[in-house]
Design a protein around this motif. Structure first.
Motif: not given
Lengths: 499, 334
Positions: B206-207, B209-210, B213-214, B216-219, B221, B223, B280-281
């Motif tokens: 999951r991480h 893919a996150a 995908a982005n 920044q969003v992972a950071r 969140s 991760v 991302g996928f």
């Protein structure tokens, strides 16, 4: 006066879902026409149809009284209809002037006429009172500057109809003034301007006529004169609105968060403050005053010096995970770039921050599914389909999903940066109620906002930041717009800041 | 503000997405039918085992590559890395014969060396990419040249050969199996199943893919972005080690031309399988299908004499481009 652009009986469906129901709408030359409505009311679809991005399923568009069909947005652009998006249409790696002339470069023979383009670019920017260097690259500009460039681009293309989708959402008060002044100039020159904004005071100030959409239907079109902000809000929501802000909660005595001499190189100098249990603490200041940077440093997203203590225990620096485990979370102001994975499912977004709660070795998908069900009902997220991507939610629902994601980590301290940016009034109220409810449960909340009304309405203590440091602190009745602004601009120290 | 693009996904998206998912599988089935109709030996035990066992090297590597690409990275060095790891493994085993003799301990020691070498190589790539912050393309382009050249240098321009007796003892690891299934196939299947589970069911997947995908969003969140990115390269390095362990007993040698273009075949398999090149996928089972498609094309051209086998590369190239076009079709439905 006859309409320059008109929609007659415009209906638009996406698959089986109809989002616009027979809208009639006329845009006159030399008017500022505000289109307002809640998230999901159909404003964007309507604007995209007028701007040539979408075609109507039924009904027709008339340009100067003649039926017209735009093949695409470029087709509309050559007819003099330009749309300015919230998400900018600028090439980040190119310079300001290259962007201004993208696709209509001036030439001399086979070469580009750079001198002429530079002169015209300078002229366009000067008309907007915008002081960016035409040779600067877009990626180096601030968001408000990019907005100005986008507007300059439209003006440079001699727009007859300008469609502006929340142009002031990212601007400060002063920048908004410049923009509104410019809009008035364009109006005087006979440009028709379609304008959307969630800031109703702005609409009352600038608009000549106001059209309200609700649930894809046309509710009313009226002269702005005599249409009060309260009246607009009620027409949008379709019911009577009580007081926007819930009563302020009473904070406890014990301190849950202490920040001591936090310094972020180049952004924040020596910031110290504390937060009590059950308190809603407001953070005000101009854009660029270091509020966001300070908050990001507190939760470990930015390198900083100084100390952060949660419940008296020092927090490990530079780790968002450590902050989360200590019960401290940060909700970003930039939900599209930093908050949500727009291309991913609701579930994947919801559980990303607290994924370790859903099993350590493998993810318990059933528990995830339950969490989504609960989030949808707890936060009133309007989803059309549980399998949809986060990016296809409306802005207000994205914000609610982001809230749900953050709350899934069961934090004790929540920092919310711009809780209601780009969100309609009904959802705003829900989010305000939610913040008050959090505090009532004994959690502590920091609200960072550029909307003074929001800070004043929610917080019982406000810290004002200016140019990278804490410029003052206000409590109780001393929290007024005037007091905040004077401190934010650095003219308030003499009259006695209490910090 | 209203984001009406959402409504488009609600309705017509499903059926197209299914086609998008099924695409590689349908292509694989079509190839099997084509192969079987062209040559009666195609579905024979011998041929099937041969195709699957030879796919195993690229396949094992491609499973690791799926994680790297899903997390938004790329690794061009895996072919050279395999050659280098094979060379180091052979040298180490030859050097250990006097002390360990020829037997199981020697093989285990050799395998350990291969795994450690792969892990080390992956760590170096991962460190430079996630901690030093150099682009993955640049780092692995560099290490691709370095490992290739080191292998040639170790072999002094020729071939590194495993001691003859050791080779005879080690051969069964490639050629034997249990219940008639060759070891490389078993190992490939295990790696693929574990990979699929890791991608779909674990926080790590999951991480990845996150992150792809982005970032920044992972950071934002919580991760641990650097660690996850590093882990993808280390995982890939180790799988290169595993692939090498299966490869060395086949020929018993390594040279500067071992594993040439493996990186591109692995990347091609990942893309054919439906993993998004930009990250991302990711889909591990898709990668397995992609690997099989590539090796079946090769096999069919060799068995049937309709099209020259020399055109193998051209046909594979067309398939890769076609796969990406199909991916984009899937995207436009979003």
């Amino acid at each position: 006066m006859s309409a320059v652009l008109e929609a007659r009986g415009v209906t638009r469906s996406f698959g089986p879902i109809r989002v616009l129901h027979g809208i009639d709408f006329a845009l006159l030359p030399g008017e500022v026409h505000a289109l307002i409505g809640e998230n999901g009311a159909g404003k964007s679809t309507m604007m995209k149809i007028l701007g040539g991005y979408l075609s109507p399923t039924e009904g027709e568009l008339l340009l100067d009284g003649q039926p017209v069909r735009f093949a695409d947005q470029r087709d509309a652009e050559s007819a003099g209809i330009l749309m300015i998006h919230q998400e900018f249409n600028l090439a980040l790696q190119l310079t300001v002037e290259e962007n201004l002339f993208l696709g209509r470069e001036k030439r001399r023979g086979i070469f580009l006429d750079k001198a002429a383009m530079r002169d015209e670019a300078r002229d366009l920017l000067a008309r907007l009172d915008c002081h960016v260097n035409p040779r600067a690259r877009i990626r180096d500009l601030s968001v408000p500057d990019r907005q100005m460039v986008e507007i300059a681009r439209a003006i440079g293309r001699n727009a007859r109809v300008l469609i502006m989708d929340e142009p002031t959402a990212v601007l400060t008060g002063r920048e908004t003034d410049v923009l509104l002044g410019q809009i008035e100039r364009l109006r005087a020159q006979g440009t028709a301007i379609l304008y959307t904004s969630h800031k109703l005071d702005e609409i009352a100030r600038i608009a000549d006529r106001v059209t309200v959409l609700r649930d894809g239907s046309h509710i009313t079109t009226r002269p702005a004169k005599g249409f009060t902000e309260h009246g607009m809000a009620e027409a949008m929501v379709g019911r009577e609105l009580s007081d926007l802000f819930p009563p302020k909660p009473v904070a406890g005595d014990d301190i849950v968060l202490e920040v001591e001499s936090l310094t972020v190189p180049g952004k924040v100098r020596d910031a110290s403050f504390s937060l009590r249990r059950g308190e809603v603490l407001g953070f005000a200041g101009l854009v660029g005053s270091g509020r966001t940077e300070l908050m990001e440093a507190i939760v470990g997203l930015r390198p900083a010096t100084g100390a952060v203590r949660v419940n008296g225990k020092p927090l490990a620096a530079g780790s968002v995970l450590a902050a989360r485990k200590a019960g401290l979370v940060y909700l970003t102001e930039d939900r599209k770039e930093k908050g949500l994975l727009l291309g991913k499912s609701l579930t994947e977004n919801l559980t990303l921050l607290a994924l370790d709660r859903f099993g350590t070795l493998t993810i318990d998908k059933r528990a995830e599914d339950k969490a989504l069900t609960r989030a949808i009902s707890d936060f009133d997220i309007r989803v059309k389909d549980r399998g949809m991507t986060a990016g296809s939610l409306s802005g207000g629902n994205q914000q609610k999903l982001l809230l749900a994601k953050t709350m899934l980590a069961e934090p004790q301290i929540v920092i919310i940066d711009e809780p209601t940016r780009g969100i309609d009034i009904g959802t705003k109220q829900q989010i305000y109620d939610f913040i008050a409810a959090l505090a009532a449960q004994g959690k502590s909340v920091i609200v960072v906002s550029s909307e003074l009304a929001e800070v004043i309405g929610l917080a019982d203590r406000v810290i004002v930041m200016g140019r990278g440091h804490i410029a003052g602190e206000l409590t109780g009745d001393a929290i007024t717009e005037d007091a905040i602004l004077r401190r934010a601009m650095g003219v308030g120290e003499l009259t006695g800041a209490s910090a | 503000m209203t984001d009406t693009t959402g409504e488009t996904t609600a309705g017509p998206r499903r059926p197209r997405l299914n086609l998008h998912v099924l695409g590689p599988v349908l292509a694989l089935i079509a190839l099997i039918i084509l192969g079987a109709s062209l040559n009666s030996n195609f579905l024979s035990y011998g041929n099937v085992t041969n195709v699957l066992a030879r796919s195993a090297f690229i396949g094992i590597i491609a499973v690791g590559m799926t994680f790297v690409i899903t997390a938004g990275g790329i690794d061009l060095s895996v072919g050279s890395m395999a050659a280098f790891v094979a060379g180091v493994m052979i040298l180490a085993m030859n050097a250990m014969i006097p002390t360990l003799g020829i037997g199981v301990p020697l093989i285990v020691a050799g395998m350990t060396v291969a795994l450690l070498a792969g892990l080390g190589a992956g760590l170096i790539n991962g460190f430079l990419i996630s901690k030093v912050g150099i682009e993955a393309f640049i780092v692995t382009l560099g290490s691709m040249g370095i490992y290739r050249s080191l292998t040639t240098w170790l072999a002094d321009g020729g071939t590194l050969s495993l001691d003859f007796d050791a080779r005879s003892f080690y051969r069964p690891v490639y050629y034997d199996g249990i219940l008639g299934i060759a070891w490389p196939i078993i190992v490939f299947a295990l790696v693929a199943i574990l990979g699929e589970l890791a991608m779909r069911k674990t926080p790590f997947g999951r991480h990845c893919a996150a992150l792809g995908a982005n970032e920044q969003v992972a950071r934002y969140s919580a991760v641990k972005v650097d660690r996850v990115r590093m882990a993808t390269y280390v995982l890939l390095g180790m799988l290169v080690g595993v692939a090498t362990i299966m490869y060395v007993p086949r020929l018993g040698s390594a040279s500067g031309s071992t594993g040439v273009l493996w990186e591109l075949e692995a990347i091609a398999a990942v893309i054919i399988g439906g993993t998004v090149l930009k990250g991302g996928f990711g889909r591990v089972w898709g990668t397995v299908v992609g690997v099989l498609i590539l090796s079946l094309i090769d096999n069919i051209l060799n068995l049937a004499s309709i099209v020259s086998p020399y055109l193998n590369g051209a046909i594979q190239g067309v398939i890769v481009i076609l796969a990406v076009v199909l991916q984009r079709e899937g995207k436009s439905a979003d």
